[in-house]
Design a protein around this motif. Structure first.
Motif, PDB file in Angstrom:
ATOM      1  N   UNK A  59       0.860  -1.175   0.000  1.00 15.08           N
ATOM      2  CA  UNK A  59       0.000   0.000   0.000  1.00 15.08           C
ATOM      3  C   UNK A  59       0.898   1.226   0.000  1.00 15.08           C
ATOM      4  N   UNK A  60       0.764   2.082  -0.976  1.00 14.16           N
ATOM      5  CA  UNK A  60       1.606   3.249  -1.142  1.00 14.16           C
ATOM      6  C   UNK A  60       0.736   4.475  -0.924  1.00 14.16           C
ATOM      7  N   UNK A  61       0.931   5.191   0.173  1.00 16.71           N
ATOM      8  CA  UNK A  61       0.045   6.313   0.496  1.00 16.71           C
ATOM      9  C   UNK A  61       0.577   7.629  -0.050  1.00 16.71           C
ATOM     10  N   UNK A  62      -0.322   8.565  -0.204  1.00 19.60           N
ATOM     11  CA  UNK A  62       0.042   9.905  -0.647  1.00 19.60           C
ATOM     12  C   UNK A  62       0.826  10.591   0.470  1.00 19.60           C
ATOM     13  N   UNK A  63       1.607  11.631   0.130  1.00 20.81           N
ATOM     14  CA  UNK A  63       2.404  12.309   1.147  1.00 20.81           C
ATOM     15  C   UNK A  63       1.585  12.788   2.352  1.00 20.81           C
ATOM     16  N   UNK A  67      -4.851   9.212   0.684  1.00 21.80           N
ATOM     17  CA  UNK A  67      -5.232   8.055  -0.132  1.00 21.80           C
ATOM     18  C   UNK A  67      -4.065   7.081  -0.210  1.00 21.80           C
ATOM     19  N   UNK A  68      -4.360   5.873  -0.638  1.00 26.49           N
ATOM     20  CA  UNK A  68      -3.289   4.943  -0.953  1.00 26.49           C
ATOM     21  C   UNK A  68      -3.597   4.281  -2.279  1.00 26.49           C
ATOM     22  N   UNK A  69      -2.541   3.820  -2.924  1.00 22.34           N
ATOM     23  CA  UNK A  69      -2.692   3.107  -4.185  1.00 22.34           C
ATOM     24  C   UNK A  69      -2.007   1.754  -4.057  1.00 22.34           C
ATOM     25  N   UNK A  70      -2.522   0.787  -4.765  1.00 23.62           N
ATOM     26  CA  UNK A  70      -1.924  -0.541  -4.775  1.00 23.62           C
ATOM     27  C   UNK A  70      -2.357  -1.270  -6.040  1.00 23.62           C
ATOM     28  N   UNK A  71      -1.609  -2.289  -6.386  1.00 20.50           N
ATOM     29  CA  UNK A  71      -1.953  -3.146  -7.515  1.00 20.50           C
ATOM     30  C   UNK A  71      -2.187  -4.538  -6.958  1.00 20.50           C
ATOM     31  N   UNK A  72      -3.391  -5.038  -7.139  1.00 19.72           N
ATOM     32  CA  UNK A  72      -3.751  -6.364  -6.651  1.00 19.72           C
ATOM     33  C   UNK A  72      -3.576  -7.366  -7.777  1.00 19.72           C
ATOM     34  N   UNK A  73      -2.942  -8.483  -7.490  1.00 20.67           N
ATOM     35  CA  UNK A  73      -2.740  -9.531  -8.478  1.00 20.67           C
ATOM     36  C   UNK A  73      -3.606 -10.714  -8.093  1.00 20.67           C
TER      37      UNK A  73
END
Length: 130
Positions: A59-63, A67-73
């Protein structure tokens, strides 16, 4: 003359493709500056991103942690290497087509044996993790 015409057509295609990318990025930024910033930071990984990988699934959050972004496989063995431009385009598309705050989920990448998408690119509120 043929090469000249082909060069002009190619140039116009590139121009419109570039402006489409700029438009989708601008749409995302207008919806959510935190999402736009998180996308830029995530996609700037040197050498690109391999999906699946430890980097792509975190999970990569905004500064500002909005929000956070992620790629689910999803149960796929296929891997895909994503360069920065493709990463930006995909996440900006998620953001631009997402809700009023740029949050959403879109399927990309290869398909599994059942014909379902392997990858889901997601922008979510940080509360989603709790």
């Amino acid at each position: 003359m043929k090469n000249f015409f082909a060069s002009i057509v190619f140039g116009l295609v590139c121009l419109f493709a570039g402006s489409a990318d700029a438009t989708i990025a601008a749409t995302c930024r207008a919806k959510s500056v935190p999402a736009s910033n998180a996308i830029k930071n995530y996609c700037a990984k040197a050498g690109g991103i391999t999906i699946p990988s430890a980097y792509s699934s975190q999970e990569f959050s905004s500064p500002n942690k909005a929000v956070y972004i992620t790629t689910l496989n999803e149960a796929c063995t296929a891997t895909e290497h994503i360069d920065e431009a493709t990463c930006l385009q995909r996440y900006y598309e998620v953001c631009a087509t997402g809700n009023k705050d740029g949050r959403g989920i879109v399927a990309f990448g290869p398909k599994n044996k059942a014909g379902q998408p392997c990858q889901y690119w997601m922008i979510a509120p940080l509360e989603f993790l709790k």
